[in-house]
Design a protein around this motif. Sequence first.
Motif, PDB file in Angstrom:
ATOM      1  N   VAL A 155      -5.391  12.563  35.318  1.00  0.00           N
ATOM      2  CA  VAL A 155      -6.329  13.412  36.050  1.00  0.00           C
ATOM      3  C   VAL A 155      -7.737  12.839  35.901  1.00  0.00           C
ATOM      4  O   VAL A 155      -8.033  12.134  34.928  1.00  0.00           O
ATOM      5  N   ASP A 156      -8.565  13.137  36.853  1.00  0.00           N
ATOM      6  CA  ASP A 156      -9.973  12.739  36.797  1.00  0.00           C
ATOM      7  C   ASP A 156     -10.727  13.843  36.064  1.00  0.00           C
ATOM      8  O   ASP A 156     -10.807  14.972  36.550  1.00  0.00           O
ATOM      9  N   ALA A 157     -11.242  13.533  34.883  1.00  0.00           N
ATOM     10  CA  ALA A 157     -11.839  14.560  34.022  1.00  0.00           C
ATOM     11  C   ALA A 157     -13.227  14.152  33.558  1.00  0.00           C
ATOM     12  O   ALA A 157     -13.528  12.961  33.400  1.00  0.00           O
ATOM     13  N   GLU A 158     -14.039  15.165  33.318  1.00  0.00           N
ATOM     14  CA  GLU A 158     -15.326  14.953  32.659  1.00  0.00           C
ATOM     15  C   GLU A 158     -15.113  15.208  31.173  1.00  0.00           C
ATOM     16  O   GLU A 158     -14.765  16.322  30.763  1.00  0.00           O
TER      17      GLU A 158
ATOM     18  N   GLY B  17     -12.141  24.542  31.204  1.00  0.00           N
ATOM     19  CA  GLY B  17     -11.414  23.379  30.720  1.00  0.00           C
ATOM     20  C   GLY B  17     -10.721  23.672  29.413  1.00  0.00           C
ATOM     21  O   GLY B  17     -10.399  24.812  29.098  1.00  0.00           O
TER      22      GLY B  17
ATOM     23  N   SER C 281     -10.174  19.481  34.350  1.00  0.00           N
ATOM     24  CA  SER C 281     -11.332  18.818  34.967  1.00  0.00           C
ATOM     25  C   SER C 281     -12.458  18.653  33.962  1.00  0.00           C
ATOM     26  O   SER C 281     -13.271  17.726  34.058  1.00  0.00           O
ATOM     27  N   ASN C 282     -12.517  19.555  32.964  1.00  0.00           N
ATOM     28  CA  ASN C 282     -13.481  19.454  31.872  1.00  0.00           C
ATOM     29  C   ASN C 282     -12.731  19.447  30.545  1.00  0.00           C
ATOM     30  O   ASN C 282     -11.925  20.348  30.271  1.00  0.00           O
TER      31      ASN C 282
END
Length: 435
Positions: free
Chosen positions: A12-15, A37, A53-54
């Motif tokens: 996944v694309d996460a911060e 998150g 995502s976070n």
Amino acid sequence: MLISGWGRYPFVDAELSQPLSSGEIKSNLSDGTSFCGVARGMGRSYGDSSLASNIITTSHLSRFHEFDPESGCLTCDAGVNISDILDVFVPKGWFPKVTPGTKYVSVGGAIASDVHGKNHHLTGTFCDHLHSFRILVANGEVLHCSKSENRDLFIATCGGMGLTGIILDATFYLQKIKSSFVDETTYKARNLKECFELFEDNVSADYSVAWVDCLQQGDNLGRSLFMLGRHNEQAGLKEISKSGPSIPFVFPNIVLNKYSVNLFNQLYYARVRSKIQERTVHYNPFFYPLDGIKNWNRLYGSNGFVQYQFVIPRDAGLAGMTLILEKIAASGAGSFLSVLKAFGKGNANLLSFPLQGYTLALDFKLTDKVLSLLNELDAIVSDYGGRVYLTKDARMSEQVFKKGYPKWEEFQMIREKYGAQGVFSSVQSKRLGLG
């Protein structure tokens, strides 16, 4: 950034936030932005339970606070991992009361997964030896939880997959040992029935586990190496070299197939030449055999893999496990890591995995055929009154989850009480209908 669990599926694309202290973690939740998150420790959960995502990593929460050499009671940060504990305390004659199959697990992750080991039939889970913890909840408050203080939050957080808040530190018990070695006895079982008889005949053994050849059929279905262990009392508290091989790159997808797995299984079973083999080994290869191979998850190729672990009740153990192994063997979707253990009674924690019975963990290279097979296995596990382990899961349906974990509604009510809904969530929690 792209990030995954240990199975390298899904990505996944996460911060990713890497706060240096619990104060910084608190700031991340109260800086005026809408956080949604999950916390992440060492990233050794296999599927998507630590993906969002976070993501807030607890890796910098790595301090030991207090240790009582009389009781073995240890207080440390949630980001301390079991490997750290072993390095510091084994030379002093102490060992975790419960440890999973890898030592690269944070204390916070061990609580969130309520991890178990090879001694659950006698000792229970990690959280059964947990005195208390401090947790940061959604409103920024830090609460102290134990079996008597904020009990509802305690039983929701233990096994709650990080969905109630962020664990900051914990107090739990270690056990006294006299040696860093384990006396191991291995039995060759010709089939699953013989393996189950060995489990039943050794219910008082300190540690028990079996490796199962899941590609065998007919009279050899479930042939196994059944291993018992107990802490040695005379070999001393010695350390051994920790260096081992490393998988330098992601293997081509074609390398791991039913033929290579079958060859490995043949050789692995044959390595024990006699019906019963006794030896004394260091704790590392007994408790953490795969930790000796760095980046072993790369063996499964670019698509990654799924680990499938389930438990079925004791009364249905042999019949249910036989049916499941017949399905796997017929499919040809072999797993060279097939680990069978016996569970004792479960605990009060709402989403804790163990129940009294038998659990099997399997690794499968990810393919559409495997995903279809696992849906079939889900149905069998559910029909027998079992459940799938959340820490290993990457694809279970909401329906299968809610049937296997009947206390999920109580879990959700506690999350709502402490404001966790809409604040702490993961890819997994959304897939399972927990939000």
